[in-house]
Write a protein that holds these residues in place. Sequence first.
Motif, PDB file in Angstrom:
ATOM      1  N   ALA A  12      58.314  17.898  43.720  1.00 14.06           N
ATOM      2  CA  ALA A  12      59.477  16.789  43.326  1.00 14.06           C
ATOM      3  C   ALA A  12      58.719  15.712  42.334  1.00 14.06           C
ATOM      4  O   ALA A  12      59.331  15.291  41.544  1.00 14.06           O
ATOM      5  N   ALA A  13      57.488  15.435  42.714  1.00 20.07           N
ATOM      6  CA  ALA A  13      56.698  14.346  42.006  1.00 20.07           C
ATOM      7  C   ALA A  13      56.526  15.238  40.518  1.00 20.07           C
ATOM      8  O   ALA A  13      56.700  14.166  39.407  1.00 20.07           O
ATOM      9  N   VAL A  14      56.029  16.370  40.395  1.00 20.11           N
ATOM     10  CA  VAL A  14      55.966  16.719  39.081  1.00 20.11           C
ATOM     11  C   VAL A  14      57.115  16.718  38.460  1.00 20.11           C
ATOM     12  O   VAL A  14      57.186  16.413  37.152  1.00 20.11           O
ATOM     13  N   ARG A  15      58.067  17.133  38.924  1.00 17.73           N
ATOM     14  CA  ARG A  15      59.791  17.087  38.094  1.00 17.73           C
ATOM     15  C   ARG A  15      59.864  15.555  37.664  1.00 17.73           C
ATOM     16  O   ARG A  15      60.265  15.357  36.614  1.00 17.73           O
ATOM     17  N   ALA A  16      59.654  14.663  38.542  1.00 19.40           N
ATOM     18  CA  ALA A  16      60.095  13.346  38.420  1.00 19.40           C
ATOM     19  C   ALA A  16      59.513  12.775  37.141  1.00 19.40           C
ATOM     20  O   ALA A  16      59.705  12.106  36.380  1.00 19.40           O
ATOM     21  N   VAL A  17      57.920  13.108  37.146  1.00 15.44           N
ATOM     22  CA  VAL A  17      56.896  12.666  36.156  1.00 15.44           C
ATOM     23  C   VAL A  17      57.292  12.997  34.811  1.00 15.44           C
ATOM     24  O   VAL A  17      57.165  12.609  33.827  1.00 15.44           O
ATOM     25  N   ARG A  18      57.671  14.324  34.771  1.00 13.67           N
ATOM     26  CA  ARG A  18      57.874  15.324  33.659  1.00 13.67           C
ATOM     27  C   ARG A  18      59.366  14.383  32.949  1.00 13.67           C
ATOM     28  O   ARG A  18      59.412  14.229  31.930  1.00 13.67           O
ATOM     29  N   ASP A  19      60.272  14.202  33.812  1.00 16.67           N
ATOM     30  CA  ASP A  19      61.637  13.761  33.227  1.00 16.67           C
ATOM     31  C   ASP A  19      61.222  12.343  32.781  1.00 16.67           C
ATOM     32  O   ASP A  19      61.809  11.956  31.746  1.00 16.67           O
ATOM     33  N   ALA A  20      60.446  11.405  33.395  1.00 19.16           N
ATOM     34  CA  ALA A  20      60.119  10.104  32.965  1.00 19.16           C
ATOM     35  C   ALA A  20      59.345  10.125  31.549  1.00 19.16           C
ATOM     36  O   ALA A  20      59.440   9.533  30.622  1.00 19.16           O
ATOM     37  N   ALA A  21      58.395  11.149  31.489  1.00 17.40           N
ATOM     38  CA  ALA A  21      57.426  11.525  30.250  1.00 17.40           C
ATOM     39  C   ALA A  21      58.318  11.724  29.020  1.00 17.40           C
ATOM     40  O   ALA A  21      58.037  11.253  27.735  1.00 17.40           O
ATOM     41  N   ARG A  22      59.602  12.536  29.194  1.00 23.06           N
ATOM     42  CA  ARG A  22      60.342  12.833  28.134  1.00 23.06           C
ATOM     43  C   ARG A  22      60.901  11.592  27.377  1.00 23.06           C
ATOM     44  O   ARG A  22      60.739  11.168  26.390  1.00 23.06           O
ATOM     45  N   VAL A  23      61.310  10.324  27.984  1.00 22.64           N
ATOM     46  CA  VAL A  23      61.709   9.309  27.603  1.00 22.64           C
ATOM     47  C   VAL A  23      60.502   8.263  26.984  1.00 22.64           C
ATOM     48  O   VAL A  23      60.497   7.810  25.816  1.00 22.64           O
ATOM     49  N   CYS A  24      59.489   8.252  27.790  1.00 20.89           N
ATOM     50  CA  CYS A  24      58.143   7.692  27.244  1.00 20.89           C
ATOM     51  C   CYS A  24      57.938   8.207  25.819  1.00 20.89           C
ATOM     52  O   CYS A  24      57.574   7.591  24.871  1.00 20.89           O
ATOM     53  N   ALA A  48      61.344   1.405  27.813  1.00 21.04           N
ATOM     54  CA  ALA A  48      60.854   2.791  28.343  1.00 21.04           C
ATOM     55  C   ALA A  48      60.128   2.526  29.871  1.00 21.04           C
ATOM     56  O   ALA A  48      60.410   3.563  30.807  1.00 21.04           O
ATOM     57  N   ASP A  49      59.711   1.475  30.036  1.00 19.55           N
ATOM     58  CA  ASP A  49      59.338   1.310  31.567  1.00 19.55           C
ATOM     59  C   ASP A  49      60.409   1.364  32.377  1.00 19.55           C
ATOM     60  O   ASP A  49      60.418   2.071  33.412  1.00 19.55           O
ATOM     61  N   PHE A  50      61.473   0.608  32.059  1.00 20.90           N
ATOM     62  CA  PHE A  50      62.553   0.625  33.077  1.00 20.90           C
ATOM     63  C   PHE A  50      63.213   1.843  33.280  1.00 20.90           C
ATOM     64  O   PHE A  50      63.882   2.432  34.362  1.00 20.90           O
ATOM     65  N   ALA A  51      63.363   2.618  32.045  1.00 22.19           N
ATOM     66  CA  ALA A  51      63.990   3.973  32.084  1.00 22.19           C
ATOM     67  C   ALA A  51      63.197   4.834  32.703  1.00 22.19           C
ATOM     68  O   ALA A  51      63.777   5.751  33.577  1.00 22.19           O
ATOM     69  N   SER A  52      61.673   4.695  32.818  1.00 21.07           N
ATOM     70  CA  SER A  52      60.943   5.786  33.539  1.00 21.07           C
ATOM     71  C   SER A  52      60.883   5.536  34.882  1.00 21.07           C
ATOM     72  O   SER A  52      61.175   6.445  35.536  1.00 21.07           O
ATOM     73  N   GLN A  53      61.345   4.210  35.181  1.00 18.69           N
ATOM     74  CA  GLN A  53      61.231   3.821  36.751  1.00 18.69           C
ATOM     75  C   GLN A  53      62.775   4.639  37.152  1.00 18.69           C
ATOM     76  O   GLN A  53      62.772   5.054  38.535  1.00 18.69           O
ATOM     77  N   ALA A  54      63.814   4.354  36.484  1.00 14.09           N
ATOM     78  CA  ALA A  54      65.080   4.789  36.986  1.00 14.09           C
ATOM     79  C   ALA A  54      65.045   6.489  37.009  1.00 14.09           C
ATOM     80  O   ALA A  54      65.492   6.903  38.029  1.00 14.09           O
ATOM     81  N   LEU A  55      64.303   6.940  36.341  1.00 16.63           N
ATOM     82  CA  LEU A  55      64.376   8.580  36.248  1.00 16.63           C
ATOM     83  C   LEU A  55      63.492   9.147  37.097  1.00 16.63           C
ATOM     84  O   LEU A  55      63.755   9.993  38.101  1.00 16.63           O
ATOM     85  N   VAL A  56      62.210   8.550  37.518  1.00 15.68           N
ATOM     86  CA  VAL A  56      61.433   8.736  38.589  1.00 15.68           C
ATOM     87  C   VAL A  56      62.107   8.738  39.767  1.00 15.68           C
ATOM     88  O   VAL A  56      62.313   9.630  40.888  1.00 15.68           O
ATOM     89  N   CYS A  57      62.715   7.559  40.215  1.00 17.57           N
ATOM     90  CA  CYS A  57      63.377   7.147  41.484  1.00 17.57           C
ATOM     91  C   CYS A  57      64.609   8.235  41.356  1.00 17.57           C
ATOM     92  O   CYS A  57      64.679   8.764  42.707  1.00 17.57           O
ATOM     93  N   SER A  58      65.404   8.370  40.477  1.00 18.67           N
ATOM     94  CA  SER A  58      66.488   9.250  40.654  1.00 18.67           C
ATOM     95  C   SER A  58      66.153  10.727  40.998  1.00 18.67           C
ATOM     96  O   SER A  58      66.543  11.195  42.028  1.00 18.67           O
ATOM     97  N   SER A  59      65.241  11.031  40.617  1.00 15.55           N
ATOM     98  CA  SER A  59      64.602  12.392  40.634  1.00 15.55           C
ATOM     99  C   SER A  59      63.978  12.679  42.195  1.00 15.55           C
ATOM    100  O   SER A  59      64.289  13.538  42.853  1.00 15.55           O
ATOM    101  N   LEU A  60      63.250  11.519  42.725  1.00 14.40           N
ATOM    102  CA  LEU A  60      62.664  11.482  43.815  1.00 14.40           C
ATOM    103  C   LEU A  60      63.926  11.473  45.038  1.00 14.40           C
ATOM    104  O   LEU A  60      63.946  12.067  45.977  1.00 14.40           O
TER     105      LEU A  60
END
Length: 334
Positions: A12-24, A48-60
């Motif tokens: 789950a964490a790998v997936r979340a970080v990969r989603d966020a990395a796309r935006v960053c 990018a900071d806010f979008a990254s946090q939104a993506l990680v949290c939604s994925s988790l």
Amino acid sequence: MSKIDFEVELAAAVRAVRDAARVCQSVQSNLVTAATLEKKDRSPVTVADFASQALVCSSLLEHSRIHAVVGEEDAAELREAGAEATRDRVVEHVRNVRGASISPDQALDWIDVGGVTPDGSLERYWTLDPIDGTKGFLRGEQYAIALGLIEHGRVVAGVLGCPNLPGPDGQPGCLLSAVRGQGAQARPLAGKADAGTRTIRVSDITTTAAARFCESVESGHSDQDQSAQIAADLGITEEPVRVDSQAKYAIVAQGEAQIYLRLPTRKDYQEKIWDHAAGLIVVEEAGGRITDVRGHDLDFGHGRTLANNSGVIGTNGPIHDAVLAAVARFVKLD
Ligand code: AMP
Ligand code: MG
């Protein structure tokens, strides 16, 4: 809560970080080519900071059983009048990954999932730095998306996405991960699931004179005069590796440097848990050692900061005591 399946949580964490990395990555690549770099405009990293946090949290929320997230950001500022333009850009980035149907309220609520301040009663939580090393991000250099899992005040798993660090395939983009007791791995950031994953180990040197050390680019984040004195005392002749973000931990975990120094620049600064959780477990599981400047273990069980610690010292292990002894000679430990 019943027992946690760490394999599921790590995936789950790998997936979340990969989603966020796309935006960053998309924001940073536009930034480097645009005039914003010269103008020293911080707004792209904010978005990018806010979008990254939104993506990680939604994925988790979707893939992890643990829904408490201690993140660096919250959406309060985006909900204020006058923040519409920034908010719209954040929502646009979230929609690019999660789909056009995502409402602005949904995106802000995801950011706020990360607004938890842990008290002693919360036994398990994620801690997230959606963009660690914002200065490096703005310079077009190193930064990281850092996600650690804390259980009873101890880091038990972590994922570090480093979009500008070479991965095991030699291409830019490295994702490092670790689960307590199970070793540490590196894989390409952009790859599929587990493809290209390899086990990583710290360097096996046993003498400090052969060591290279990492420290922050920012002299305000770690005392570079003291680190130079400590390095000289240890017989180190190589120049320091100055890199932003927890990419420093990634470099030590992969054996490319042997020491991480974060020496307090002011007495009242408390290190943030999200600045160290993912990096710590990756280095420890690669065989290294992490303490504060006094040699104490880092204590992640006191809210949002490492309130019981001062600075951070990381090494490959065998040279840790020698490094701590040198630190004690130059850093005032009262
Ligand atoms: P680095 O990229 O290693 O310089 O670390 C970046 C992090 O340093 C940011 O995420 C901040 O939370 C943190 N930081 C900010 N001020 C300080 C300080 N005075 N001492 C240590 N770390 C700091
Ligand atoms: Mg940070």
